[in-house]
Design an enzyme around this catalytic site. Structure first.
Site, mmCIF file in Angstrom:
data_model
loop_
_atom_site.group_PDB
_atom_site.id
_atom_site.type_symbol
_atom_site.label_atom_id
_atom_site.label_comp_id
_atom_site.label_asym_id
_atom_site.label_seq_id
_atom_site.Cartn_x
_atom_site.Cartn_y
_atom_site.Cartn_z
ATOM 1 N N ASP A 10 0.560 -1.349 -0.260
ATOM 2 C CA ASP A 10 0.247 0.313 0.087
ATOM 3 C C ASP A 10 0.894 0.908 -0.023
ATOM 4 O OD1 ASP A 10 -2.541 1.965 0.338
ATOM 5 O OD2 ASP A 10 -1.302 2.060 2.542
ATOM 6 N N ASP A 12 0.146 5.201 1.114
ATOM 7 C CA ASP A 12 -0.076 5.796 2.005
ATOM 8 C C ASP A 12 -0.130 5.174 3.675
ATOM 9 O OD1 ASP A 12 -0.285 7.660 0.054
ATOM 10 O OD2 ASP A 12 -2.340 8.216 -0.270
ATOM 11 N N ASP A 18 0.793 9.546 5.407
ATOM 12 C CA ASP A 18 -0.219 9.663 5.197
ATOM 13 C C ASP A 18 -0.781 11.130 5.863
ATOM 14 O OD1 ASP A 18 -2.453 8.395 4.510
ATOM 15 O OD2 ASP A 18 -3.800 9.357 6.698
ATOM 16 N N TYR A 21 -5.716 13.303 1.371
ATOM 17 C CA TYR A 21 -5.564 13.051 -0.086
ATOM 18 C C TYR A 21 -4.631 13.761 -0.947
ATOM 19 C CZ TYR A 21 -10.925 11.690 0.634
ATOM 20 O OH TYR A 21 -11.967 10.515 0.685
ATOM 21 N N CYS A 91 -6.283 2.580 -7.842
ATOM 22 C CA CYS A 91 -7.767 2.514 -8.305
ATOM 23 C C CYS A 91 -8.079 4.304 -7.715
ATOM 24 C CB CYS A 91 -9.160 1.735 -7.360
ATOM 25 S SG CYS A 91 -10.207 2.327 -7.145
ATOM 26 N N HIS A 93 -11.554 5.179 -8.666
ATOM 27 C CA HIS A 93 -12.399 5.222 -8.583
ATOM 28 C C HIS A 93 -12.969 5.690 -6.701
ATOM 29 C CE1 HIS A 93 -12.021 2.510 -11.974
ATOM 30 N NE2 HIS A 93 -13.063 3.703 -12.409
ATOM 31 N N CYS A 101 -11.993 -2.537 -9.094
ATOM 32 C CA CYS A 101 -10.160 -2.602 -8.262
ATOM 33 C C CYS A 101 -9.929 -2.085 -6.661
ATOM 34 C CB CYS A 101 -9.647 -1.763 -9.329
ATOM 35 S SG CYS A 101 -10.486 -0.244 -10.010
ATOM 36 N N ARG A 102 -10.859 -1.188 -6.554
ATOM 37 C CA ARG A 102 -10.975 -0.699 -4.803
ATOM 38 C C ARG A 102 -10.475 -1.752 -3.462
ATOM 39 N NH1 ARG A 102 -11.367 3.957 -2.315
ATOM 40 N NH2 ARG A 102 -12.486 3.854 0.034
ATOM 41 N N LYS A 103 -9.460 -1.449 -3.269
ATOM 42 C CA LYS A 103 -9.279 -2.399 -1.982
ATOM 43 C C LYS A 103 -10.503 -1.867 -1.279
ATOM 44 C CE LYS A 103 -5.267 -1.200 -1.387
ATOM 45 N NZ LYS A 103 -4.026 -0.522 -0.852
ATOM 46 N N LYS A 129 -3.898 -0.675 6.414
ATOM 47 C CA LYS A 129 -5.611 -0.594 6.491
ATOM 48 C C LYS A 129 -6.324 -2.015 7.062
ATOM 49 C CE LYS A 129 -7.427 4.264 5.406
ATOM 50 N NZ LYS A 129 -8.325 4.635 4.442
HETATM 51 MG MG MG Z 1 -3.074 2.953 3.149
HETATM 52 ZN ZN ZN Z 2 -11.533 1.107 -8.595
#
Ligand code: MG
Ligand code: ZN
Length: 202
Positions: A10, A12, A18, A21, A91, A93, A101-103, A129
């Site tokens: 991963d 961030d 972290d 955004y 990802c 989205h 595709c979003r974890k 996370k």
């Molecule tokens: Mg993270």
């Molecule tokens: Zn996605």
């Protein structure tokens, strides 16, 4: 267990600090011990892959070009250590776009698997996370480690994992997909955690 040859990371809160955004490449800051640990693993033949949710794109906070600029800044910071990502996927989205595709969905794993011929039995995921852990479980990966940086501490508190962290407990089969096999204080413990995984009976 077979030898681990692919490491999914991963971004961030795991590889870099972290920042809410993150959009500005100047905000990219590699976390302590990351470069050293990744260099050591890479030297033993482990390939490194970045796997990141970047819903800020779908939410309209920044663009895919901003994500790539941050990834380039990260690559530049790791370059003096010789660390290179074999590939980076993200990802773009927002959650309500219901993508695959979003974890914790495993779409980014399938992309990497198709591009690079990765094998789940020789691949480990590291993240901060529960979604990172569930992603690894959904992909059927050999290992999933939580790191106590970024949102890691909040994840530890949410699931009551303080004891697992303090006692360095390795749980081969966690009770839920969101839970880690092992918790790293930081990346200095990563090579050892991978060695513990490889020592498990097949
Ligand atoms: Mg993270
Ligand atoms: Zn996605």
């Amino acid at each position: 267990m077979p030898r681990i040859v692919s490491l999914l990371l991963d971004r961030d809160g795991t590889v870099i600090e972290d920042r809410h955004y993150l959009k500005d490449p100047q905000g990219v800051a590699v976390l302590p011990h990351v470069a050293q640990a990744l260099a050591a693993l890479q030297a033993t033949g482990v390939r490194l892959f970045l796997v990141s949710n970047q819903s800020g794109v779908g939410r309209g906070y920044f663009t895919a070009a901003d994500v790539l600029a941050c990834n380039q800044a990260l690559a530049a910071q790791l370059d003096p250590s010789g660390v290179q990502f074999a590939d980076s996927v993200f990802c773009p989205h927002a959650p309500e776009q219901d993508c695959t595709c979003r974890k914790p969905s495993s779409g980014m794993w399938e992309t990497l698997q198709a591009r690079h011929g990765l094998t789940p039995a020789t691949t480990v995921m590291v993240g901060d996370k529960p979604e990172d852990m569930a992603f690894a479980a959904n992909a059927g990966l050999a290992g999933r480690f939580l790191v106590a940086t970024g949102k890691g501490q909040a994840t530890i508190e949410r699931f009551g994992l303080q004891e697992q962290l303090q006692q360095h407990s390795f749980i081969a089969q966690p009770a839920a997909p969101e839970l880690p096999q092992y918790i790293l204080e930081d990346f200095s413990a990563l090579p050892q955690a991978i060695a513990l995984l490889e020592a498990l009976p097949a």
